[in-house]
Design a protein around this motif. Structure first.
Motif, PDB file in Angstrom:
ATOM      1  N   ASP A   1      -5.442   5.971  -1.955  1.00 45.58           N
ATOM      2  CA  ASP A   1      -6.558   5.281  -1.306  1.00 45.58           C
ATOM      3  C   ASP A   1      -7.479   4.636  -2.334  1.00 45.58           C
ATOM      4  OD1 ASP A   1      -5.736   5.823   1.232  1.00 45.58           O
ATOM      5  OD2 ASP A   1      -6.974   7.612   1.488  1.00 45.58           O
ATOM      6  N   PHE A   2      -7.725   5.348  -3.421  1.00 42.84           N
ATOM      7  CA  PHE A   2      -8.588   4.799  -4.477  1.00 42.84           C
ATOM      8  C   PHE A   2      -7.978   3.528  -5.061  1.00 42.84           C
ATOM      9  CE2 PHE A   2      -9.711   4.609  -9.030  1.00 42.84           C
ATOM     10  CZ  PHE A   2     -11.082   4.475  -8.921  1.00 42.84           C
ATOM     11  N   LEU A   3      -6.670   3.545  -5.303  1.00 40.24           N
ATOM     12  CA  LEU A   3      -5.993   2.369  -5.846  1.00 40.24           C
ATOM     13  C   LEU A   3      -6.028   1.214  -4.842  1.00 40.24           C
ATOM     14  CD1 LEU A   3      -4.355   1.098  -8.112  1.00 40.24           C
ATOM     15  CD2 LEU A   3      -2.303   2.158  -7.156  1.00 40.24           C
TER      16      LEU A   3
ATOM     17  N   ARG B   1       0.833  -1.208   0.000  1.00 43.54           N
ATOM     18  CA  ARG B   1       0.000   0.000   0.000  1.00 43.54           C
ATOM     19  C   ARG B   1       0.869   1.260   0.000  1.00 43.54           C
ATOM     20  NH1 ARG B   1      -4.322  -2.239   4.518  1.00 43.54           N
ATOM     21  NH2 ARG B   1      -5.802  -3.214   3.048  1.00 43.54           N
ATOM     22  N   MET B   2       1.942   1.210   0.806  1.00 43.76           N
ATOM     23  CA  MET B   2       2.841   2.360   0.814  1.00 43.76           C
ATOM     24  C   MET B   2       3.486   2.557  -0.556  1.00 43.76           C
ATOM     25  SD  MET B   2       6.417   3.106   2.711  1.00 43.76           S
ATOM     26  CE  MET B   2       7.165   2.470   1.224  1.00 43.76           C
ATOM     27  N   LEU B   3       3.842   1.434  -1.206  1.00 47.77           N
ATOM     28  CA  LEU B   3       4.444   1.520  -2.530  1.00 47.77           C
ATOM     29  C   LEU B   3       3.485   2.159  -3.537  1.00 47.77           C
ATOM     30  CD1 LEU B   3       6.751   0.803  -4.489  1.00 47.77           C
ATOM     31  CD2 LEU B   3       5.657  -1.437  -4.811  1.00 47.77           C
ATOM     32  N   GLU B   4       2.221   1.822  -3.438  1.00 46.08           N
ATOM     33  CA  GLU B   4       1.229   2.410  -4.341  1.00 46.08           C
ATOM     34  C   GLU B   4       1.145   3.924  -4.157  1.00 46.08           C
ATOM     35  OE1 GLU B   4      -1.960  -1.253  -4.877  1.00 46.08           O
ATOM     36  OE2 GLU B   4      -2.138   0.059  -3.138  1.00 46.08           O
ATOM     37  N   VAL B   5       1.097   4.352  -2.899  1.00 51.52           N
ATOM     38  CA  VAL B   5       1.024   5.791  -2.627  1.00 51.52           C
ATOM     39  C   VAL B   5       2.310   6.485  -3.081  1.00 51.52           C
ATOM     40  CG1 VAL B   5       0.800   7.545  -0.837  1.00 51.52           C
ATOM     41  CG2 VAL B   5      -0.602   5.491  -0.741  1.00 51.52           C
ATOM     42  N   CYS B   6       3.446   5.849  -2.867  1.00 54.16           N
ATOM     43  CA  CYS B   6       4.725   6.430  -3.302  1.00 54.16           C
ATOM     44  C   CYS B   6       4.768   6.629  -4.804  1.00 54.16           C
ATOM     45  CB  CYS B   6       5.886   5.530  -2.871  1.00 54.16           C
ATOM     46  SG  CYS B   6       6.269   5.605  -1.120  1.00 54.16           S
ATOM     47  N   CYS B   7       4.293   5.647  -5.548  1.00 57.07           N
ATOM     48  CA  CYS B   7       4.301   5.761  -7.016  1.00 57.07           C
ATOM     49  C   CYS B   7       3.418   6.914  -7.480  1.00 57.07           C
ATOM     50  CB  CYS B   7       3.843   4.441  -7.647  1.00 57.07           C
ATOM     51  SG  CYS B   7       5.024   3.094  -7.453  1.00 57.07           S
ATOM     52  N   ILE B   8       2.251   7.057  -6.861  1.00 59.20           N
ATOM     53  CA  ILE B   8       1.367   8.169  -7.213  1.00 59.20           C
ATOM     54  C   ILE B   8       2.039   9.500  -6.864  1.00 59.20           C
ATOM     55  CG2 ILE B   8      -0.841   9.275  -6.752  1.00 59.20           C
ATOM     56  CD1 ILE B   8      -1.185   6.768  -8.334  1.00 59.20           C
ATOM     57  N   ALA B   9       2.646   9.567  -5.676  1.00 63.38           N
ATOM     58  CA  ALA B   9       3.307  10.809  -5.257  1.00 63.38           C
ATOM     59  C   ALA B   9       4.456  11.163  -6.192  1.00 63.38           C
ATOM     60  CB  ALA B   9       3.816  10.670  -3.827  1.00 63.38           C
ATOM     61  N   LEU B  10       5.234  10.158  -6.621  1.00 69.83           N
ATOM     62  CA  LEU B  10       6.340  10.425  -7.545  1.00 69.83           C
ATOM     63  C   LEU B  10       5.830  10.894  -8.902  1.00 69.83           C
ATOM     64  CD1 LEU B  10       8.741   7.432  -6.740  1.00 69.83           C
ATOM     65  CD2 LEU B  10       9.056   9.844  -6.165  1.00 69.83           C
ATOM     66  N   ALA B  11       4.654  10.402  -9.314  1.00 69.32           N
ATOM     67  CA  ALA B  11       4.064  10.874 -10.577  1.00 69.32           C
ATOM     68  C   ALA B  11       3.747  12.364 -10.496  1.00 69.32           C
ATOM     69  CB  ALA B  11       2.796  10.071 -10.893  1.00 69.32           C
ATOM     70  N   PHE B  12       3.316  12.826  -9.308  1.00 70.81           N
ATOM     71  CA  PHE B  12       3.064  14.258  -9.122  1.00 70.81           C
ATOM     72  C   PHE B  12       4.357  15.040  -8.936  1.00 70.81           C
ATOM     73  CE2 PHE B  12      -1.275  12.942  -8.278  1.00 70.81           C
ATOM     74  CZ  PHE B  12      -2.026  14.015  -8.730  1.00 70.81           C
TER      75      PHE B  12
ATOM     76  N   GLY C   1      -2.550  -6.430  -9.161  1.00 73.91           N
ATOM     77  CA  GLY C   1      -2.210  -5.198  -8.439  1.00 73.91           C
ATOM     78  C   GLY C   1      -1.131  -4.403  -9.153  1.00 73.91           C
ATOM     79  N   MET C   2      -0.130  -5.096  -9.703  1.00 76.48           N
ATOM     80  CA  MET C   2       0.942  -4.408 -10.421  1.00 76.48           C
ATOM     81  C   MET C   2       0.407  -3.736 -11.688  1.00 76.48           C
ATOM     82  SD  MET C   2       4.113  -3.602 -10.380  1.00 76.48           S
ATOM     83  CE  MET C   2       4.810  -4.726  -9.169  1.00 76.48           C
ATOM     84  N   VAL C   3      -0.480  -4.427 -12.394  1.00 76.79           N
ATOM     85  CA  VAL C   3      -1.058  -3.843 -13.609  1.00 76.79           C
ATOM     86  C   VAL C   3      -1.864  -2.590 -13.271  1.00 76.79           C
ATOM     87  CG1 VAL C   3      -2.723  -4.216 -15.468  1.00 76.79           C
ATOM     88  CG2 VAL C   3      -1.083  -6.015 -14.880  1.00 76.79           C
ATOM     89  N   LEU C   4      -2.687  -2.689 -12.216  1.00 77.16           N
ATOM     90  CA  LEU C   4      -3.466  -1.518 -11.799  1.00 77.16           C
ATOM     91  C   LEU C   4      -2.546  -0.360 -11.412  1.00 77.16           C
ATOM     92  CD1 LEU C   4      -6.363  -3.038  -9.644  1.00 77.16           C
ATOM     93  CD2 LEU C   4      -6.587  -1.811 -11.806  1.00 77.16           C
ATOM     94  N   LEU C   5      -1.470  -0.687 -10.682  1.00 80.97           N
ATOM     95  CA  LEU C   5      -0.533   0.347 -10.259  1.00 80.97           C
ATOM     96  C   LEU C   5       0.110   1.039 -11.457  1.00 80.97           C
ATOM     97  CD1 LEU C   5       1.069   1.802  -8.052  1.00 80.97           C
ATOM     98  CD2 LEU C   5       2.696  -0.098  -8.076  1.00 80.97           C
ATOM     99  N   LEU C   6       0.551   0.266 -12.438  1.00 80.33           N
ATOM    100  CA  LEU C   6       1.198   0.836 -13.622  1.00 80.33           C
ATOM    101  C   LEU C   6       0.223   1.668 -14.438  1.00 80.33           C
ATOM    102  CD1 LEU C   6       3.399  -2.181 -14.797  1.00 80.33           C
ATOM    103  CD2 LEU C   6       4.154  -0.094 -13.664  1.00 80.33           C
ATOM    104  N   VAL C   7      -1.005   1.175 -14.587  1.00 83.85           N
ATOM    105  CA  VAL C   7      -2.001   1.891 -15.392  1.00 83.85           C
ATOM    106  C   VAL C   7      -2.368   3.224 -14.742  1.00 83.85           C
ATOM    107  CG1 VAL C   7      -4.384   1.857 -16.217  1.00 83.85           C
ATOM    108  CG2 VAL C   7      -2.940  -0.167 -16.481  1.00 83.85           C
ATOM    109  N   LEU C   8      -2.680   3.191 -13.443  1.00 84.16           N
ATOM    110  CA  LEU C   8      -3.109   4.418 -12.764  1.00 84.16           C
ATOM    111  C   LEU C   8      -1.951   5.409 -12.644  1.00 84.16           C
ATOM    112  CD1 LEU C   8      -5.363   5.932 -11.384  1.00 84.16           C
ATOM    113  CD2 LEU C   8      -4.740   4.854  -9.226  1.00 84.16           C
TER     114      LEU C   8
END
Length: 438
Positions: A101-103, A12-23, A125-132
């Protein structure tokens, strides 16, 4: 400690980190070491989330605090790496947290209802993470900032925090209710609540951005009207000076025949010195340009500034008189204000050039500077004037006017001199009309 729970929290932390790095990537960074800082923040965040399963096991309702931890973690990440104000840091953190949170809810819904094996759950989960993450990084994360920065005001800041609180309250309600796994529609409802919060957050950004543009446009049109009134007044004053100076020259010639030579030396030298003002009247072949150059030349004369002008005003005949006055009036006002602070009067020089270069018309105004300039997010010098209603709008007004004719403006500092360079097409795409505020 359950290994599965720890793995889930780290994921979950990794998902949030990826989104934050995208911003974070499109933003203006604090320094070249921002990557190292980001790695340190993520590593420390990983250590924090290692203990989350223990906290949640003893305090089930603390699962709702996860979003707050995400908010603080991403806020620290943006604070350490990006050159943003406090409001903008929190705003970006809200975006990252809500999308994270949505992811997470998407993965939870799939995990609970599809009953996939761990390996397939990880793949999905990895596919969703990469797509979003890829979608966010290529769209809103690049669209929303203005030249690497956010301009988040108090209302936008408060609104974003309010949406985040609604998202947290939805999580709290679901922890209390805890619907069975088979109630898929209920879990979809939670997902939709988070999706709508994100949608409203994006619409809110668009509304505030549109409001800021409308306010700036209204300000520019107010300045345009003031420049028009100033031009009319300056035109009348220059015409009056022309008439008075012309009459004085004839009167002096007539009076030479009356007074003796000694009287002539006593009176006429002072009079002739007074009418030397006529020599500063510009003659460029363009009445509007002559008016503004003459007006500013008189100011330069009074402040001990040498103004040099090499201009063919005929090539600017296609421009609206007020637009032409706006460009030269604001540019020369800035130059005069800058060189007036130079103690060495021999360096008080302003050069004005108007010439053709290939298929473009070039307007260039150069003046020496003694202080280092700081440029803002729009690559414009930060004004040193006191705050007022029209604070810093001189160059913005010039740029807005130049864009109406399909041209563009550049500013630079080189060899102790400030260069304002405007490029306009020789044949404009259309004759612009005054822009009225929406």
């Amino acid at each position: 400690m359950d290994l599965t729970s720890v793995t889930l929290e780290i994921w979950r932390m990794l998902e949030v980190c990826c989104i934050a790095l995208a911003f974070l990537v499109p933003l203006k960074k604090k320094e070249s070491r921002w990557v190292r800082r980001a790695v340190i923040c993520i590593a420390l965040g990983g250590l924090v989330f290692l203990g989350m399963p223990v906290v949640i096991a003893h305090f089930p309702f603390m699962a709702c605090v996860r979003s707050a931890v995400f908010l603080v973690f991403t806020g620290v990440l943006f604070w350490q790496c990006a050159d943003l104000s406090f409001n903008s840091i929190v705003y970006c953190a809200v975006w990252s947290t809500m999308l994270g949170d949505f992811l997470i809810e998407c993965n939870t819904l799939l995990y609970r209802n599809l009953m996939l094996k761990p390996i397939w759950s990880a793949v999905v989960g990895m596919v969703l993470l990469l797509v979003l993450t890829g979608g966010v990084g290529c769209t809103i994360a690049r669209w929303m900032p203005d030249k690497g920065r956010y301009h988040t005001g108090p209302r936008q800041f408060a609104f974003a925090l309010g949406l985040w609180v609604i998202s947290v309250l939805a999580d709290l309600f679901w922890v209390i209710w805890n619907p069975p796994i088979e109630y898929v529609s209920d879990w979809v409802l939670l997902l939709m609540i988070k999706f709508y919060c994100i949608t409203v957050l994006y619409l809110q950004h668009g509304l505030f951005q549109k409001s800021a543009i409308r306010q700036e446009l209204a300000m520019l049109n107010t300045l345009w009207m003031q420049q028009k009134a100033q031009y009319d007044l300056s035109k009348e004053n220059i015409a009056l000076i022309n008439r008075k100076c012309h009459d004085l020259k004839h009167q002096i010639r007539a009076m030479r025949a009356i007074f003796t030579e000694e009287q002539q030396k006593k009176y006429f030298q002072d009079i002739e010195q007074s009418v030397r003002i006529y020599d500063v009247l510009a003659k460029t072949g363009n009445e509007v340009l002559d008016t503004v150059l003459t007006e500013k030349s008189l100011v330069c004369e009074a402040n001990g500034i040498q103004a040099n002008c090499v201009a063919d005003g005929r090539v600017l005949a296609f421009m609206d008189p007020v637009d032409l006055y706006t460009i030269f009036g604001n540019a020369l006002d800035n130059a005069i204000e800058s060189v007036s602070t130079i103690e060495d009067r021999t360096r008080r020089i302003i050069d004005v050039q108007v010439y053709s270069e290939k298929q473009m018309l070039v307007i260039q105004i150069i003046n020496p500077i003694t202080q280092e300039l700081v440029f803002d997010a729009e690559d414009l010098p930060v004004t040193t004037k006191e705050q007022n209603g029209y604070h810093g709008f001189g160059l913005r007004s010039i740029r807005h006017t130049v864009k109406k004719y399909g041209g563009f403006m550049t500013v630079k500092v080189e060899d102790g001199a400030f260069y304002l360079r405007l490029l306009l097409p020789k044949i404009p795409p259309q004759t612009p009309n005054q822009v009225s505020p929406e």
